[in-house]
Scaffold this active site. Structure first.
Site, PDB file in Angstrom:
ATOM      1  N   CYS A 115       0.797  -1.231   0.000  1.00  0.00           N
ATOM      2  CA  CYS A 115       0.000   0.000   0.000  1.00  0.00           C
ATOM      3  C   CYS A 115       0.831   1.282   0.000  1.00  0.00           C
ATOM      4  O   CYS A 115       0.627   2.160  -0.835  1.00  0.00           O
ATOM      5  CB  CYS A 115      -0.930   0.019   1.214  1.00  0.00           C
ATOM      6  SG  CYS A 115      -2.165  -1.291   1.227  1.00  0.00           S
TER       7      CYS A 115
ATOM      8  N   HIS B 163      -1.131   5.845   2.599  1.00  0.00           N
ATOM      9  CA  HIS B 163      -1.040   4.855   3.668  1.00  0.00           C
ATOM     10  C   HIS B 163       0.157   5.185   4.550  1.00  0.00           C
ATOM     11  O   HIS B 163       1.294   5.174   4.092  1.00  0.00           O
ATOM     12  CB  HIS B 163      -0.865   3.451   3.092  1.00  0.00           C
ATOM     13  CG  HIS B 163      -0.829   2.366   4.136  1.00  0.00           C
ATOM     14  ND1 HIS B 163      -1.920   1.595   4.444  1.00  0.00           N
ATOM     15  CD2 HIS B 163       0.169   1.935   4.950  1.00  0.00           C
ATOM     16  CE1 HIS B 163      -1.607   0.738   5.404  1.00  0.00           C
ATOM     17  NE2 HIS B 163      -0.331   0.928   5.726  1.00  0.00           N
TER      18      HIS B 163
END
Length: 491
Positions: free
Chosen positions: A91, A147
Site C-alpha cells: 500500500c 497509507h
C-alpha cells in the site's frame, strides 16, 4: 477629372479605408470557435475511487461469480484496461507512486513509512493535490488515500482522515477476527461512512471545480461486510486454488501470509485448510460487493447533483492480491496476481470524444493516472515517470507501451520485474551492487497464476533476451544502489 467626381472618389477611398480598418480590428479581436468553447465550457472535475487490495476479479473482467453491478456499469460508460499494473504490491509505496506519478525507484520509498513523511528524499516533488490546488481546484481526500503518510495539509482543501475513532471497524475491533458478517447497515462499517462523507461533500460542490479522492478500504482485511453481501454468494461455489508453488521459484519470490496471521481464527503456522480457505474467499468477495455498492451510492449522488456532466471518473486499485494461490495470501510479491490491477476511466459526459463500453489491452501503469488527469484538466504537468493515457481514451486500440514495470524489496535483495502482457520476467538483484542473483520467467498467456519458472531454458532464449532488454531500459545493471538517497525536483 471634375472636382465633384474627384471628391466622390476621395470619399469612397476614405470609406473603403475606414471599412478595412474596422474589419481588420474585428478580425484581430475575433476568438476562434474552439477558444470560445473552451472559455465557456465548465471546468473539468475529477473523481478517483482508490480501492485497497482489489485484484481484477469483477464481473466486468469476466469473473464467473463476483457480483459488482455498479463497477460493471462504470466500465460500460468508459474504457476498461485489462493490462494495468501497480509499481509495487504494497500500500504505502504504491500510493505514493500513484499520487506523484513517480516510480518507487525514483521516490526511493520501498516500504511503509512509520514517520508519516511523504517526501523524505525529495522535498520538492509535486503531488497531485498540490498541482490541482495551485490551479484553483478544491482538493478533497476522503477515507484511505495515502497509507501511513499524508500530503502536506495545505494541499488538501478537505481532508477527512481515516481516524481509528471514526473509520474504525466496530464489529471485530476487540477480537480482531479476519472476517465478519454483521447484521448491520452499510454505514456501520467504514466504507459506508466514507460513502456518506463523499455524498455530503458532492452536494456542496456545485459551484466549484474539484479533484476528489474516495478511498475505500475493502476488500482489505478484515473482511467485514453486512450479512446481505455475504448472502449474495454460496460458499460452495468457490474452489480451493492449488497450493503448489511454481517450479524453480526463487526462495524470496513469495510471501505466504502478509498480515493475515495477525487476525483471530487464522492458524499461527501451516496452511489454511479447505474450509477456511473457502470462507476467506467468500469473505473477500462479500467485501468486494459491499464496496461496489458504495461506489454505486457515490455515482448516484454525482448524477443527482448534475456534476457527472463535467466529471471524469477513475476507478483503480493500489495493487492486486492472492487468495490462497500457491498456498499464499495477501500481496507483497512481484507475481502477476499482486501487480495486475483493475483500471476503468470514464470521461465526463460533455466530452465529445468520449468512448464508452470499450476495452483496451494496452499496457498501462498506475503512475500514468497523474499525467492523464492533469492533461485532461489542461494543467502544466511536472516531470513524472508516467505518461498520459488520453490518447488511449480516444483510441483504445492504438499502439502503446511495450512493457510495464514493478519491483519489490526483500531487504538487501531487490526484485525488479517486467511484463509484456503475456510473459513476466523478474531479476533478483543485490540492492547495493545490482548483481543478478536469480532470474524468473513465467507464462501468463492463459491466466495470472504462474506454473513454472522457465528462465534459462533453451526454447525460451529469444523471449527471455527480449524481456531482459526491456528490463534493462528501466533497471540498468550499472544503476546506483537502490537504497541510495535520491534527490528529485520535478518542477
Amino acid at each position: 477629372m471634375k472636382t465633384n467626381e474627384y471628391e466622390t472618389m476621395r470619399k469612397r477611398i476614405a470609406l473603403t479605408g475606414l471599412l478595412m480598418i474596422v474589419l481588420n480590428s474585428c478580425s484581430a479581436q475575433k476568438t476562434p470557435a474552439t477558444q470560445l468553447d473552451a472559455k465557456h465550457k465548465a471546468p473539468l472535475n475529477v473523481l478517483v475511487f482508490m480501492i485497497d487490495d482489489l485484484r481484477a476479479d469483477l464481473g466486468t473482467y469476466g469473473h464467473p461469480h463476483v457480483l459488482s453491478p455498479n463497477i460493471d456499469k462504470l466500465a460500460e460508460d468508459g474504457v476498461k484496461f485489462t493490462h494495468a499494473y501497480a509499481q509495487q504490491a504494497i500500500c504505502g509505496p504504491s500510493r505514493v507512486s500513484i499520487m506523484t506519478g513517480l516510480r518507487p525507484e525514483t521516490t526511493g520509498l520501498y516500504t511503509i513509512r512509520r514517520d508519516g513523511r511523504l517526501r523524505p528524499n525529495q522535498p520538492n516533488i509535486v503531488s497531485m493535490p498540490q498541482l490541482f490546488k495551485e490551479n484553483g481546484y478544491k482538493t478533497i481526500s476522503i477515507g484511505k488515500v495515502y497509507h501511513s503518510v499524508t500530503d502536506d495539509e495545505e494541499n488538501w482543501t478537505t481532508h477527512i482522515k481515516k481516524l481509528d475513532n471514526f473509520y474504525s471497524e466496530p464489529g471485530n475491533a476487540e477480537k480482531k477476527f479476519a472476517y465478519e458478517a454483521g447484521e448491520v447497515d452499510d454505514d456501520f462499517y467504514k466504507d459506508g461512512k466514507v460513502a456518506n462523507d463523499a455524498i455530503n461533500i458532492l452536494k456542496q460542490l456545485k459551484e466549484d471545480k474539484f479533484l476528489m479522492f474516495v478511498g475505500f478500504s475493502k476488500p482489505h482485511l478484515p473482511f467485514n461486510a453486512p450479512q446481505k453481501y455475504w448472502d449474495l454468494y454460496d460458499r460452495e461455489q468457490f474452489t480451493v486454488p492449488s497450493r503448489n508453488k511454481p517450479d524453480n521459484m526463487y526462495s524470496l519470490a513469495l510471501t505466504k501470509w502478509g498480515e493475515l496471521r495477525m487476525y483471530g481464527g487464522i492458524p499461527k503456522e501451516g496452511d489454511t485448510n479447505d474450509e477456511l480457505t473457502k470462507t476467506l474467499i467468500h469473505a473477500y468477495y462479500a467485501t468486494v460487493s459491499y464496496m461496489d455498492a458504495q461506489v454505486g451510492r457515490v455515482m448516484s449522488a454525482l448524477d443527482e447533483t448534475g456534476l457527472r456532466e463535467n466529471t471524469m471518473v477513475i476507478f483503480m486499485s493500489d495493487h492486486g492480491y492472492k487468495l490462497g494461490e500457491y498456498g499464499a495470501w495477501n500481496k507483497h510479491t512481484n507475481m502477476e496476481l499482486d501487480t495486475r490491477v483493475p483500471l476503468i476511466i470514464s470521461r465526463e459526459l460533455s466530452n465529445r470524444n468520449r468512448q464508452s463500453g470499450v476495452t483496451s489491452s494496452a499496457l498501462v501503469e498506475n503512475i500514468d493516472i497523474f499525467p492523464s488527469i492533469a492533461e485532461a484538466a489542461g494543467l502544466t504537468m511536472p516531470k513524472v515517470d508516467g505518461i498520459s493515457l488520453l490518447p488511449l481514451l480516444d483510441n483504445p486500440d492504438r499502439p502503446w507501451k511495450k512493457a510495464a514495470y514493478s519491483l519489490f524489496n526483500r531487504g538487501k535483495t531487490m526484485g525488479v520485474t517486467v511484463t509484456d502482457g503475456a510473459w513476466r520476467y523478474t531479476q533478483w538483484r543485490d540492492a547495493a551492487t545490482q548483481q543478478i542473483k536469480y532470474s524468473e520467467l513465467y507464462d501468463h498467456t492463459r491466466n495470472d497464476v504462474a506454473q513454472a519458472n522457465v528462465s534459462g531454458q533453451l526454447q525460451y532464449k529469444a523471449l527471455e533476451q527480449k524481456l531482459q532488454t526491456l528490463l534493462q531500459e528501466k533497471f540498468p545493471l550499472n544503476a546506483p544502489p537502490f537504497y541510495q538517497k535520491r534527490h528529485v525536483n520535478n518542477r
